[in-house]
Design an enzyme around this catalytic site. Structure first.
Site, PDB file in Angstrom:
ATOM      1  N   ASN A 193       0.817  -1.220   0.000  1.00 17.68           N
ATOM      2  CA  ASN A 193       0.000   0.000   0.000  1.00 17.68           C
ATOM      3  C   ASN A 193       0.849   1.267   0.000  1.00 17.68           C
ATOM      4  OD1 ASN A 193      -2.484   1.737   0.853  1.00 17.68           O
ATOM      5  ND2 ASN A 193      -0.994   2.047   2.496  1.00 17.68           N
ATOM      6  N   TYR A 229       3.748   8.990 -11.266  1.00 17.19           N
ATOM      7  CA  TYR A 229       2.791   8.221 -10.441  1.00 17.19           C
ATOM      8  C   TYR A 229       1.975   7.256 -11.314  1.00 17.19           C
ATOM      9  CZ  TYR A 229      -0.923   7.584  -6.900  1.00 17.19           C
ATOM     10  OH  TYR A 229      -1.831   7.067  -6.000  1.00 17.19           O
TER      11      TYR A 229
END
Ligand code: NAP
Length: 248
Positions: free
Chosen positions: A90, A155
């Site tokens: 995560n 990203y």
């Protein structure tokens, strides 16, 4: 989901000090798993340990961008008799900017943390799962892996790479009872999104058919589902949770 559906399982969640990771940590614990969460500082790790509500929880320090960190983390856990059955990659960062002006260091930092970190942790975790012939690898991707987003080339690339990585792991792990999936949140209320200007946040929310940002617990619920018996026949998939922001 029954309360003890993950009883007897050990779950590792990176980036569990805040936001989505903190919710995943609590939800896996509430489902009966023994859970270890990570933070980048000793204070963060202690906060995670202390936050465990009614389950066996622990906190460890881990920097996903450090090439040795996954091995060191798993060795530390092994000393506590903790061999992860469920691993949730995560931990993630952003360093936004238009591509024409993007600095190499911002490209490297985001790719190292979000993609290489997940690669190394998955690689280090697989041997133990293979021995048990059971494992659940879950990566937290993003809606922008598929849709793209101006100002987030680093990203978007890291998350699209993660989805490809997990599909490859799904193929390699399937014969040994290991599933690998990604969960792709849309726009969720956490420190990561709260750092954006309010006006920009409002613009995003206007594009969401369900009319609001997601809650970390709504992402955590999907992670618990994929980890539990309900997820036994799901592998190599990306589960989109975005209030309808993107429909594929
Ligand atoms: P967040 O609130 O900013 O929390 C980030 C977490 O990652 C923290 O626990 C942080 O630990 C940890 N972290 C940061 N750098 C790290 C590093 N180098 N190594 C290990 N851990 C590190 O983020 P979030 O919004 O909950 O996001 C969680 C994940 O969901 C990320 O992968 C993100 O890309 C993804 N996601 C979020 C959204 C959203 O709208 N929020 C949407 C799509 C996808 P410290 O507390 O120690 O800094």
């Amino acid at each position: 989901m029954t309360q003890n559906s993950l009883a007897g399982k050990c779950a590792l969640v990176t980036g569990a000090s805040r936001g989505i990771g903190a919710a995943v940590y609590q939800s896996l614990g509430a489902s009966g798993a023994r859970v270890c969460g990570t933070a980048t500082s000793a204070e963060g790790a202690e906060t995670i340990r202390a936050a465990a509500r009614g389950f066996d929880g622990c906190g460890e320090v881990y920097d996903a961008a450090d090439a040795d960190a996954a091995k060191v983390l798993l060795s530390a856990l092994a000393e506590k008799g903790f061999a992860p059955d469920i691993v949730v990659c995560n931990a993630g960062v952003t360093a936004d900017g238009l591509l024409v002006r993007m600095k190499d260091e911002n490209w490297e930092r985001v790719l190292q943390t979000n993609l290489s970190g997940a690669f190394r942790l998955a690689r280090a975790s697989l041997a133990g799962m293979m021995k048990k012939r059971w494992g659940r690898l879950i990566g937290i991707s993003s809606v922008v892996a598929r849709s793209g987003n101006a100002g987030q080339a680093n990203y978007c690339a890291s998350k699209a790479g993660m989805e490809g990585l997990f599909r490859a792991i799904a193929r390699e792990g399937a014969p040994r009872g290991i599933t690998a999936n990604t969960v792709a949140p849309g726009f969720v209320g956490t420190d990561m999104t709260m750092q954006l200007p309010e006006k920009l946040r409002e613009e995003w929310v206007k594009m969401i058919p369900l009319g609001r940002m997601g809650r970390p617990e709504e992402i955590a619920a999907a992670v618990v589902f994929l980890s539990s018996a309900g997820g036994d026949y799901i592998t190599g998939q990306t589960l989109h949770i975005n209030g309808g922001l993107a429909m594929h």
